[in-house]
Design a protein around this motif. Structure first.
Motif, PDB file in Angstrom:
ATOM      1  N   PRO A 131      46.017  60.357 -10.903  1.00 37.57           N
ATOM      2  CA  PRO A 131      44.909  60.051 -11.828  1.00 37.57           C
ATOM      3  C   PRO A 131      44.737  58.563 -12.104  1.00 37.57           C
ATOM      4  O   PRO A 131      43.671  58.147 -12.563  1.00 37.57           O
ATOM      5  CB  PRO A 131      45.287  60.818 -13.103  1.00 37.57           C
ATOM      6  N   GLN A 132      45.768  57.759 -11.817  1.00 39.38           N
ATOM      7  CA  GLN A 132      45.631  56.324 -12.035  1.00 39.38           C
ATOM      8  C   GLN A 132      44.742  55.653 -10.985  1.00 39.38           C
ATOM      9  O   GLN A 132      44.158  54.597 -11.252  1.00 39.38           O
ATOM     10  CB  GLN A 132      47.013  55.661 -12.027  1.00 39.38           C
ATOM     11  N   TYR A 133      44.662  56.267  -9.801  1.00 39.08           N
ATOM     12  CA  TYR A 133      43.944  55.627  -8.696  1.00 39.08           C
ATOM     13  C   TYR A 133      42.757  56.443  -8.191  1.00 39.08           C
ATOM     14  O   TYR A 133      41.936  55.908  -7.443  1.00 39.08           O
ATOM     15  CB  TYR A 133      44.892  55.377  -7.523  1.00 39.08           C
ATOM     16  N   SER A 134      42.679  57.709  -8.549  1.00 41.03           N
ATOM     17  CA  SER A 134      41.679  58.588  -7.929  1.00 41.03           C
ATOM     18  C   SER A 134      40.252  58.091  -8.159  1.00 41.03           C
ATOM     19  O   SER A 134      39.436  58.079  -7.232  1.00 41.03           O
ATOM     20  CB  SER A 134      41.839  60.010  -8.462  1.00 41.03           C
ATOM     21  N   LEU A 135      39.960  57.671  -9.390  1.00 44.50           N
ATOM     22  CA  LEU A 135      38.598  57.197  -9.662  1.00 44.50           C
ATOM     23  C   LEU A 135      38.315  55.891  -8.935  1.00 44.50           C
ATOM     24  O   LEU A 135      37.178  55.646  -8.512  1.00 44.50           O
ATOM     25  CB  LEU A 135      38.394  57.026 -11.172  1.00 44.50           C
ATOM     26  N   TRP A 136      39.337  55.069  -8.747  1.00 49.63           N
ATOM     27  CA  TRP A 136      39.128  53.797  -8.051  1.00 49.63           C
ATOM     28  C   TRP A 136      38.791  54.013  -6.581  1.00 49.63           C
ATOM     29  O   TRP A 136      38.092  53.194  -5.976  1.00 49.63           O
ATOM     30  CB  TRP A 136      40.353  52.904  -8.196  1.00 49.63           C
ATOM     31  N   THR A 137      39.297  55.098  -5.994  1.00 52.99           N
ATOM     32  CA  THR A 137      38.911  55.385  -4.605  1.00 52.99           C
ATOM     33  C   THR A 137      37.415  55.661  -4.509  1.00 52.99           C
ATOM     34  O   THR A 137      36.767  55.274  -3.531  1.00 52.99           O
ATOM     35  CB  THR A 137      39.701  56.579  -4.072  1.00 52.99           C
ATOM     36  N   LEU A 138      36.851  56.314  -5.526  1.00 53.49           N
ATOM     37  CA  LEU A 138      35.406  56.564  -5.538  1.00 53.49           C
ATOM     38  C   LEU A 138      34.634  55.278  -5.795  1.00 53.49           C
ATOM     39  O   LEU A 138      33.531  55.088  -5.268  1.00 53.49           O
ATOM     40  CB  LEU A 138      35.073  57.606  -6.596  1.00 53.49           C
ATOM     41  N   ILE A 139      35.206  54.383  -6.597  1.00 55.18           N
ATOM     42  CA  ILE A 139      34.555  53.092  -6.830  1.00 55.18           C
ATOM     43  C   ILE A 139      34.530  52.275  -5.541  1.00 55.18           C
ATOM     44  O   ILE A 139      33.519  51.636  -5.210  1.00 55.18           O
ATOM     45  CB  ILE A 139      35.275  52.336  -7.960  1.00 55.18           C
ATOM     46  N   VAL A 140      35.634  52.303  -4.801  1.00 53.99           N
ATOM     47  CA  VAL A 140      35.673  51.598  -3.519  1.00 53.99           C
ATOM     48  C   VAL A 140      34.650  52.186  -2.555  1.00 53.99           C
ATOM     49  O   VAL A 140      33.967  51.454  -1.820  1.00 53.99           O
ATOM     50  CB  VAL A 140      37.094  51.663  -2.920  1.00 53.99           C
ATOM     51  N   LEU A 141      34.513  53.502  -2.552  1.00 56.59           N
ATOM     52  CA  LEU A 141      33.509  54.143  -1.707  1.00 56.59           C
ATOM     53  C   LEU A 141      32.105  53.688  -2.090  1.00 56.59           C
ATOM     54  O   LEU A 141      31.248  53.451  -1.233  1.00 56.59           O
ATOM     55  CB  LEU A 141      33.627  55.660  -1.801  1.00 56.59           C
ATOM     56  N   SER A 142      31.858  53.572  -3.392  1.00 56.27           N
ATOM     57  CA  SER A 142      30.545  53.103  -3.844  1.00 56.27           C
ATOM     58  C   SER A 142      30.287  51.672  -3.422  1.00 56.27           C
ATOM     59  O   SER A 142      29.181  51.321  -2.990  1.00 56.27           O
ATOM     60  CB  SER A 142      30.454  53.232  -5.369  1.00 56.27           C
ATOM     61  N   ILE A 143      31.314  50.808  -3.526  1.00 57.14           N
ATOM     62  CA  ILE A 143      31.153  49.415  -3.112  1.00 57.14           C
ATOM     63  C   ILE A 143      30.883  49.325  -1.614  1.00 57.14           C
ATOM     64  O   ILE A 143      30.105  48.489  -1.152  1.00 57.14           O
ATOM     65  CB  ILE A 143      32.409  48.608  -3.490  1.00 57.14           C
ATOM     66  N   TRP A 144      31.513  50.213  -0.858  1.00 57.80           N
ATOM     67  CA  TRP A 144      31.319  50.226   0.597  1.00 57.80           C
ATOM     68  C   TRP A 144      29.869  50.513   0.974  1.00 57.80           C
ATOM     69  O   TRP A 144      29.403  50.102   2.032  1.00 57.80           O
ATOM     70  CB  TRP A 144      32.249  51.271   1.205  1.00 57.80           C
ATOM     71  N   GLN A 145      29.123  51.173   0.089  1.00 57.16           N
ATOM     72  CA  GLN A 145      27.720  51.475   0.338  1.00 57.16           C
ATOM     73  C   GLN A 145      26.832  50.336  -0.180  1.00 57.16           C
ATOM     74  O   GLN A 145      25.894  50.560  -0.935  1.00 57.16           O
ATOM     75  CB  GLN A 145      27.342  52.788  -0.338  1.00 57.16           C
ATOM     76  N   PHE A 146      27.130  49.116   0.228  1.00 53.78           N
ATOM     77  CA  PHE A 146      26.447  47.940  -0.296  1.00 53.78           C
ATOM     78  C   PHE A 146      25.209  47.575   0.507  1.00 53.78           C
ATOM     79  O   PHE A 146      24.524  46.598   0.183  1.00 53.78           O
ATOM     80  CB  PHE A 146      27.407  46.748  -0.294  1.00 53.78           C
ATOM     81  N   GLY A 147      24.897  48.301   1.550  1.00 53.44           N
ATOM     82  CA  GLY A 147      23.848  47.889   2.466  1.00 53.44           C
ATOM     83  C   GLY A 147      22.473  47.771   1.844  1.00 53.44           C
ATOM     84  O   GLY A 147      21.743  46.807   2.102  1.00 53.44           O
ATOM     85  N   ALA A 188      24.304  55.376  -9.688  1.00 56.28           N
ATOM     86  CA  ALA A 188      25.682  55.611 -10.118  1.00 56.28           C
ATOM     87  C   ALA A 188      25.750  56.753 -11.124  1.00 56.28           C
ATOM     88  O   ALA A 188      26.676  57.576 -11.079  1.00 56.28           O
ATOM     89  CB  ALA A 188      26.265  54.333 -10.721  1.00 56.28           C
ATOM     90  N   PHE A 189      24.801  56.820 -12.021  1.00 51.80           N
ATOM     91  CA  PHE A 189      24.765  57.929 -12.984  1.00 51.80           C
ATOM     92  C   PHE A 189      24.561  59.263 -12.262  1.00 51.80           C
ATOM     93  O   PHE A 189      25.073  60.291 -12.712  1.00 51.80           O
ATOM     94  CB  PHE A 189      23.645  57.720 -14.006  1.00 51.80           C
ATOM     95  N   LYS A 190      23.835  59.255 -11.157  1.00 51.27           N
ATOM     96  CA  LYS A 190      23.539  60.495 -10.435  1.00 51.27           C
ATOM     97  C   LYS A 190      24.578  60.832  -9.373  1.00 51.27           C
ATOM     98  O   LYS A 190      24.445  61.867  -8.705  1.00 51.27           O
ATOM     99  CB  LYS A 190      22.171  60.393  -9.761  1.00 51.27           C
ATOM    100  N   SER A 191      25.589  60.005  -9.197  1.00 50.62           N
ATOM    101  CA  SER A 191      26.562  60.225  -8.132  1.00 50.62           C
ATOM    102  C   SER A 191      27.237  61.590  -8.283  1.00 50.62           C
ATOM    103  O   SER A 191      27.696  61.960  -9.369  1.00 50.62           O
ATOM    104  CB  SER A 191      27.612  59.111  -8.159  1.00 50.62           C
ATOM    105  N   PHE A 192      27.314  62.323  -7.181  1.00 50.04           N
ATOM    106  CA  PHE A 192      27.847  63.689  -7.248  1.00 50.04           C
ATOM    107  C   PHE A 192      28.699  64.055  -6.029  1.00 50.04           C
ATOM    108  O   PHE A 192      29.843  64.486  -6.172  1.00 50.04           O
ATOM    109  CB  PHE A 192      26.683  64.688  -7.371  1.00 50.04           C
ATOM    110  N   THR A 193      28.164  63.865  -4.831  1.00 53.06           N
ATOM    111  CA  THR A 193      28.812  64.380  -3.618  1.00 53.06           C
ATOM    112  C   THR A 193      30.234  63.871  -3.417  1.00 53.06           C
ATOM    113  O   THR A 193      31.135  64.675  -3.151  1.00 53.06           O
ATOM    114  CB  THR A 193      27.953  64.054  -2.390  1.00 53.06           C
ATOM    115  N   PRO A 194      30.502  62.544  -3.529  1.00 61.79           N
ATOM    116  CA  PRO A 194      31.882  62.097  -3.307  1.00 61.79           C
ATOM    117  C   PRO A 194      32.882  62.742  -4.259  1.00 61.79           C
ATOM    118  O   PRO A 194      33.959  63.179  -3.838  1.00 61.79           O
ATOM    119  CB  PRO A 194      31.803  60.583  -3.513  1.00 61.79           C
TER     120      PRO A 194
END
Length: 314
Positions: free
Chosen positions: A172-188, A243-249
């Motif tokens: 639980p300390q890192y799980s949400l950060w993995t989703l944040i990294v995934l969001s940052i990766w979608q920077f295109g 970000a408010f609507k994020s669901f699938t990941p």
């Protein structure tokens, strides 16, 4: 005799004059016919479900029986007696607060790098935009779950340096950060918009600043950033709503549960659980309207405060 003749003469002319609605229909009928499919979709698939959802938010409805009117009980329960609601709100706000600025900062940095006139710019632009097209897909979420698993690619890389990494997804300390990294990766997507904004800044401003001895950082702070604030404002609004609507990941990586310990329980995921997991469609409708109000308040606040930091040409 003359009056009667005049009335008889004028009456056919008055009857022959088309009414306003008749003239409107004659002139605009082809346009309305072409718009008819859109009207059907708008009122049947957009306005109709919205009004129905608003009604259901004041009812107890389980998809199997008729809705039962209960007034504001769904909203009262939500704010006073639903710990998971507040947990999902905390997770979502944390995700929005960290993912959006980091994504925009990374997108701006890449856009400035591409704006330096490097060769093969169209190719790099397409490659960097690709994650925005694929990032919200189920396949990428599954791949992300494998990358951050205990025996995933990230831990394999850390093992090269003798570091034993945790199970990033189940911690639980890192799980949400993995989703944040995934969001940052979608920077295109914001990167493309930033790049277009950078191309509109006159180069003679930078040349004049260089002659005055301004450093690159000062040029960025005094020229690039102020002139780019309309683009920053647009990207911030769009990316925050997304970000408010994020669901699938969150759904794929957590298995639809929001675990571990509700650390990835996004608001939309909790809404999905209430609607299609427990069939509390009335309560889910109330959750949806609270989300709509939250996004609307954020957007209104952003526009009200934009006059203090967004600089347009005038």
């Amino acid at each position: 005799m003359s009056t009667t003749t005049l009335e008889r003469t004028d009456q056919p002319a008055a009857e022959a004059r088309p009414s306003f609605w008749s003239r409107l229909w004659q002139n605009d009928a082809p346009g309305y016919l072409f718009l008819l499919p859109w009207f059907i979709g708008f009122f049947g698939l957009t306005i109709g479900p919205i009004i129905t959802s608003l009604y259901l938010s004041f009812t107890d409805f389980d998809l199997l029986t008729s809705p039962e009117w209960i007034g504001a009980q769904n909203y009262i329960r939500m704010f006073t007696n639903d710990p998971k609601f507040w947990a999902s709100m905390r997770v979502t706000m944390f995700f929005v607060i960290f993912s959006v600025p980091l994504k925009l900062a990374f997108a701006l940095a890449v856009a400035m790098l591409l704006n330096r006139g490097m060769k093969g710019l169209p190719l790099y632009r397409a490659l960097f935009y690709l994650p925005s097209l694929l990032g919200a897909s189920v396949a990428i979420a599954i791949l992300w779950r494998q990358i951050f698993a205990r025996d995933g690619l990230v831990n394999d890389f850390l093992a090269i340096f003798g570091i034993e990494g945790p199970s990033w997804i189940s911690n639980p300390q890192y799980s949400l950060w993995t989703l944040i990294v995934l969001s940052i990766w979608q920077f295109g997507s914001p990167m493309i918009i930033f790049l277009a904004g950078l191309r509109q800044i006159p180069q003679d401003m930078y040349e004049a600043a260089s002659l005055d001895g301004a450093s690159k950082w000062r040029q960025f702070y005094k020229i690039t950033l102020p002139l780019l604030t309309p683009v920053v404002f647009f990207n911030a609004i769009i990316q925050t709503i997304e970000a408010f609507k994020s669901f699938t990941p969150a759904f794929i990586i957590s298995g639809g549960t929001g675990n571990p310990i509700n650390s990835t329980l996004f608001y939309t995921l909790y809404l999905y659980q209430e609607a299609f997991g427990f069939f509390r469609m009335g309560y889910a409708s109330a959750l949806a309207w609270v989300l709509l109000a939250l996004v609307g308040l954020f957007t209104a606040f952003s526009f009200l405060t934009s006059k203090y930091w967004v600089h347009y040409d005038d």
